[in-house]
Write an enzyme that holds these catalytic residues in place. Sequence first.
Site, PDB file in Angstrom:
ATOM      1  CG  HIS A  67      83.212  22.543  36.296  1.00  0.00           C
ATOM      2  ND1 HIS A  67      83.574  21.381  36.929  1.00  0.00           N
ATOM      3  CD2 HIS A  67      83.583  23.549  37.136  1.00  0.00           C
ATOM      4  CE1 HIS A  67      84.097  21.659  38.113  1.00  0.00           C
ATOM      5  NE2 HIS A  67      84.126  22.965  38.248  1.00  0.00           N
TER       6      HIS A  67
ATOM      7  CG  ASP B  51      83.564  18.110  35.862  1.00  0.00           C
ATOM      8  OD1 ASP B  51      83.657  18.890  34.899  1.00  0.00           O
ATOM      9  OD2 ASP B  51      83.531  18.499  37.060  1.00  0.00           O
TER      10      ASP B  51
ATOM     11  CB  SER C 278      86.891  23.216  40.136  1.00  0.00           C
ATOM     12  OG  SER C 278      85.746  23.262  40.967  1.00  0.00           O
TER      13      SER C 278
END
Length: 559
Positions: free
Chosen positions: A284, A317, A398
Amino acid sequence: MTDETRPDEGRTPSDLPEPQRPDFLPADEQRTTGDPQDRAQTEQLVWSSAAEPQPGSRPTFESPSGWGDPSGRSGDTAIFSSPDGGPRGGYGSGAPSPGGYGSGAPGSGGYSSGAPGSGGSGQVYGDASFGDSGFFSGPGNGSGHGGSGAGFGGPPPPPPGQALGLGAGWAPPPPPSGGGGAGGARRTPGTGVLVVLAIVIALVASTLGSVGTYLLTGSRSGTDPSFSLGPAPAGNTVRAPDSVAGVASRVLPSVVSLEVESGADGGTGSGFLIKGGYVVTNNHVVAMAAQGGEIQIVFNNRKSTTGRIVGTDPGSDLAVVKPEETFGTPEITLGNSDEVVVGDPVIAIGSPLGLSGTVTTGIVSSLNRPVRAGEANDPDPAFISAIQTDAAINPGNSGGPLVNARGEVVGVNSAIATLSRAVNGQSGSIGLGFAIPVNQARRVAEEIVTTGKARRSRIGVVLDQSFRGEGIRIASQPSEGRQPVEPNGPAGKAGLKAGDVIVEMDGLKLQDGDELIALIRSKAPGSKINLTYKRGSQEKTVTVTVEAETEPTPTPTRS
């Protein structure tokens, strides 16, 4: 006042020499100094002012203890001598003596003690009219102070409040040596003493002024010009290798920041450098760049370069990016997530909110936490069997590494739980962060680097999402053209059927379908798992071999 200090007006200067001061020596005692106050008291003569003198009467001149001599004795008197050495009369002589003291006859010019010559108390000063008194006559009239000169006449002046001496001989005696009587001369301080006194006063005033200024200003404002905390203690920046600082110093050089732009949109994230100069991050983070955006990679030494996407796996992811240059950055060390236990200390490193090189610490709070990452309406969300940690993970973290106390990567920071989600906004950490296990990230990264894509593990069943009982039930009816259990799939080959309820996987009780999917996707294709299921009242356990999901083969359209 003494005679020499009286004003000249009203009296004639005397041609006689100054009489000598009489000695008042008692006849039967030796002379003693005594107390000056007592001596003054014995020599003090007072006028009796109890009443005004009546016409025809003589003013009285009294001492506190009777007339006699100034020492207070009655009867025994000393003799005054005339200036030429002859007797001038005395106190208490009965015979009139011209010019002498003690003449009792009126007009004789002498003081009478009671009766003339009696020496008693109640001394008479001339007569009432002062007409025949020779006391105040001039030097040519009579001998001594008596004489027969004419008196002043008229009524006598009012008596003073205190009798004074009659000349130099009647002056108060000098104060005793070393004493400070009332009549003694004061000693004036010298110039040196005054200068020293002035300096002392100035110093005291200056000190008091300084103290006052400090109390009025310094204490109120809280400032102190002389305040100092001293120099900083000596020290060094060397830390133990297994400390947080020691681990961070080894890991930080391998962590990078990613800045992604696509048109007007943009975002930031983190990543870490692995073998071959590749960067592992989240899908993402770089998803918008897959549509033609640009990726800028910034290293810990603040050098930057562009990067390109090698491959992505939305189901886990994860993504791999290749930077154009690494500037000699060392690769990070990968650990084994299967060895992680709850309570292990961990360190999260990344660029939250664009703040590169941020280090936070915590522990492993839980394992195998099922997490569905992505938007709620995402048709292909990521299912993660995550490592939960209370280390602060915020937007921008992230893709960054979660490392153990040895500095080995055990997870890839990917998601956080929030209390609410604002529209077009992001929430910060509340101590619930989630990381993809490094063993899964290792496998996915290898597949992406070698093939450009990652395989997705499956067992070939369709789950009943409406089931709310214990475990996970396999669907009873086909869904979207798929059978509940593929006949030749891993679950079908192990004997599972539609309607069976799966309650455990490898001894772990299952709570929902997301947890089962996350656990299966964390396994590599070809791995074997043990599933326990219920069919009616029976419970069985079977072994299932996980296989990779096959991509649909494109079918050419017919014209």
